[in-house]
Design a protein around this motif. Structure first.
Motif, PDB file in Angstrom:
ATOM      1  N   PRO A 268       0.786  -1.230   0.000  1.00  0.00           N
ATOM      2  CA  PRO A 268       0.000   0.000   0.000  1.00  0.00           C
ATOM      3  C   PRO A 268       0.820   1.283   0.000  1.00  0.00           C
ATOM      4  N   PHE A 269       2.102   1.215   0.335  1.00  0.00           N
ATOM      5  CA  PHE A 269       2.945   2.413   0.356  1.00  0.00           C
ATOM      6  C   PHE A 269       4.009   2.396  -0.739  1.00  0.00           C
ATOM      7  N   ASP A 270       3.965   1.377  -1.607  1.00  0.00           N
ATOM      8  CA  ASP A 270       4.915   1.260  -2.710  1.00  0.00           C
ATOM      9  C   ASP A 270       4.343   1.894  -3.972  1.00  0.00           C
ATOM     10  N   THR A 271       5.216   2.176  -4.913  1.00  0.00           N
ATOM     11  CA  THR A 271       4.775   2.686  -6.212  1.00  0.00           C
ATOM     12  C   THR A 271       5.038   1.672  -7.324  1.00  0.00           C
ATOM     13  N   GLU A 272       5.772   0.609  -7.023  1.00  0.00           N
ATOM     14  CA  GLU A 272       6.061  -0.447  -7.996  1.00  0.00           C
ATOM     15  C   GLU A 272       5.995  -1.794  -7.307  1.00  0.00           C
ATOM     16  N   GLY A 273       5.738  -2.810  -8.085  1.00  0.00           N
ATOM     17  CA  GLY A 273       5.739  -4.152  -7.534  1.00  0.00           C
ATOM     18  C   GLY A 273       5.739  -5.192  -8.632  1.00  0.00           C
ATOM     19  N   THR A 274       6.141  -6.396  -8.269  1.00  0.00           N
ATOM     20  CA  THR A 274       6.071  -7.520  -9.190  1.00  0.00           C
ATOM     21  C   THR A 274       5.365  -8.676  -8.494  1.00  0.00           C
ATOM     22  N   VAL A 275       4.691  -9.491  -9.296  1.00  0.00           N
ATOM     23  CA  VAL A 275       4.012 -10.675  -8.787  1.00  0.00           C
ATOM     24  C   VAL A 275       4.293 -11.811  -9.768  1.00  0.00           C
ATOM     25  N   GLY A 276       4.840 -12.910  -9.250  1.00  0.00           N
ATOM     26  CA  GLY A 276       5.082 -14.093 -10.061  1.00  0.00           C
ATOM     27  C   GLY A 276       3.988 -15.118  -9.818  1.00  0.00           C
ATOM     28  N   PHE A 277       3.470 -15.701 -10.888  1.00  0.00           N
ATOM     29  CA  PHE A 277       2.371 -16.644 -10.733  1.00  0.00           C
ATOM     30  C   PHE A 277       2.381 -17.688 -11.847  1.00  0.00           C
ATOM     31  N   THR A 278       1.632 -18.747 -11.590  1.00  0.00           N
ATOM     32  CA  THR A 278       1.307 -19.736 -12.612  1.00  0.00           C
ATOM     33  C   THR A 278      -0.206 -19.845 -12.657  1.00  0.00           C
ATOM     34  N   ALA A 279      -0.767 -19.696 -13.842  1.00  0.00           N
ATOM     35  CA  ALA A 279      -2.210 -19.847 -14.048  1.00  0.00           C
ATOM     36  C   ALA A 279      -2.422 -21.067 -14.941  1.00  0.00           C
ATOM     37  N   VAL A 280      -3.316 -21.930 -14.520  1.00  0.00           N
ATOM     38  CA  VAL A 280      -3.604 -23.160 -15.257  1.00  0.00           C
ATOM     39  C   VAL A 280      -4.942 -23.002 -15.964  1.00  0.00           C
ATOM     40  N   CYS A 281      -4.968 -23.401 -17.226  1.00  0.00           N
ATOM     41  CA  CYS A 281      -6.188 -23.260 -18.027  1.00  0.00           C
ATOM     42  C   CYS A 281      -6.425 -24.530 -18.846  1.00  0.00           C
ATOM     43  N   ARG A 282      -7.627 -24.592 -19.397  1.00  0.00           N
ATOM     44  CA  ARG A 282      -7.972 -25.660 -20.326  1.00  0.00           C
ATOM     45  C   ARG A 282      -8.669 -25.023 -21.511  1.00  0.00           C
ATOM     46  N   GLY A 283      -8.198 -25.377 -22.695  1.00  0.00           N
ATOM     47  CA  GLY A 283      -8.776 -24.861 -23.926  1.00  0.00           C
ATOM     48  C   GLY A 283      -8.992 -25.979 -24.917  1.00  0.00           C
ATOM     49  N   PRO A 284      -9.288 -25.631 -26.148  1.00  0.00           N
ATOM     50  CA  PRO A 284      -9.543 -26.646 -27.174  1.00  0.00           C
ATOM     51  C   PRO A 284      -8.361 -27.605 -27.394  1.00  0.00           C
ATOM     52  N   ASP A 285      -7.148 -27.115 -27.117  1.00  0.00           N
ATOM     53  CA  ASP A 285      -5.963 -27.949 -27.308  1.00  0.00           C
ATOM     54  C   ASP A 285      -5.536 -28.671 -26.039  1.00  0.00           C
ATOM     55  N   GLY A 286      -6.348 -28.625 -24.997  1.00  0.00           N
ATOM     56  CA  GLY A 286      -6.031 -29.303 -23.747  1.00  0.00           C
ATOM     57  C   GLY A 286      -5.599 -28.344 -22.664  1.00  0.00           C
ATOM     58  N   ARG A 287      -4.969 -28.912 -21.669  1.00  0.00           N
ATOM     59  CA  ARG A 287      -4.551 -28.172 -20.485  1.00  0.00           C
ATOM     60  C   ARG A 287      -3.256 -27.412 -20.764  1.00  0.00           C
ATOM     61  N   GLY A 288      -3.148 -26.204 -20.185  1.00  0.00           N
ATOM     62  CA  GLY A 288      -1.943 -25.409 -20.367  1.00  0.00           C
ATOM     63  C   GLY A 288      -1.645 -24.595 -19.128  1.00  0.00           C
ATOM     64  N   GLU A 289      -0.444 -24.023 -19.104  1.00  0.00           N
ATOM     65  CA  GLU A 289      -0.022 -23.181 -17.997  1.00  0.00           C
ATOM     66  C   GLU A 289       0.542 -21.876 -18.535  1.00  0.00           C
ATOM     67  N   LEU A 290       0.288 -20.810 -17.812  1.00  0.00           N
ATOM     68  CA  LEU A 290       0.892 -19.517 -18.094  1.00  0.00           C
ATOM     69  C   LEU A 290       1.701 -19.140 -16.863  1.00  0.00           C
ATOM     70  N   ARG A 291       3.012 -19.035 -17.046  1.00  0.00           N
ATOM     71  CA  ARG A 291       3.899 -18.583 -15.961  1.00  0.00           C
ATOM     72  C   ARG A 291       4.355 -17.178 -16.324  1.00  0.00           C
TER      73      ARG A 291
END
Length: 135
Positions: free
Chosen positions: A92-115
């Protein structure tokens, strides 16, 4: 009736363990659009917006310097799970930040991950997504 009315009692897609109504809904365009207090909260709300198809929230929280003119979400892609792995700054007192994540999804081509290691800035009391390094 807006489907978010009945969704607000469901678990939030961001994986916090809270209900949507007690978690990300307050930040989404259709839920009031309150500013997220931290970069991590904004990142979680953006994941939830992808999961629910809230393009307005995604565009509104994208920094104007990198925001696309429009955004088309794939209706066949279903977001399944979010894992927030790291963060730096973004409080709340910063002006910049980073967040690392992995999001898992499923689409027409199957399961995937976005890192991604996402970069955020806070201007005039609001956090914005700037860009991310996919890896």
């Amino acid at each position: 009736m807006d489907e978010r009315v009945w969704l607000q009692g469901s678990r939030c897609p961001c994986g916090s363990g809270d209900t949507l109504g007690a978690c990300c809904l307050r930040y989404l365009a259709g839920g009031g659009g309150a500013p997220a207090p931290t970069a991590r909260a904004l990142m979680r709300s953006r994941y939830t917006a992808f999961a629910l198809g809230d393009v307005a929230h995604l565009l509104d929280t994208w920094h104007p310097s990198t925001r696309p003119a429009s955004l088309d979400l794939d209706p066949q892609q279903r977001w399944l799970h979010l894992n927030v792995e790291s963060w730096s700054g973004g409080g709340p007192f910063d002006t910049e930040g980073t967040v690392g994540f992995t999001a898992v999804c499923r689409g027409p081509d199957g399961r995937g991950e976005l890192r991604e290691l996402s970069r955020f800035v806070r201007e005039d009391g609001r956090w914005y997504y700037v860009d991310g390094a996919i890896g």
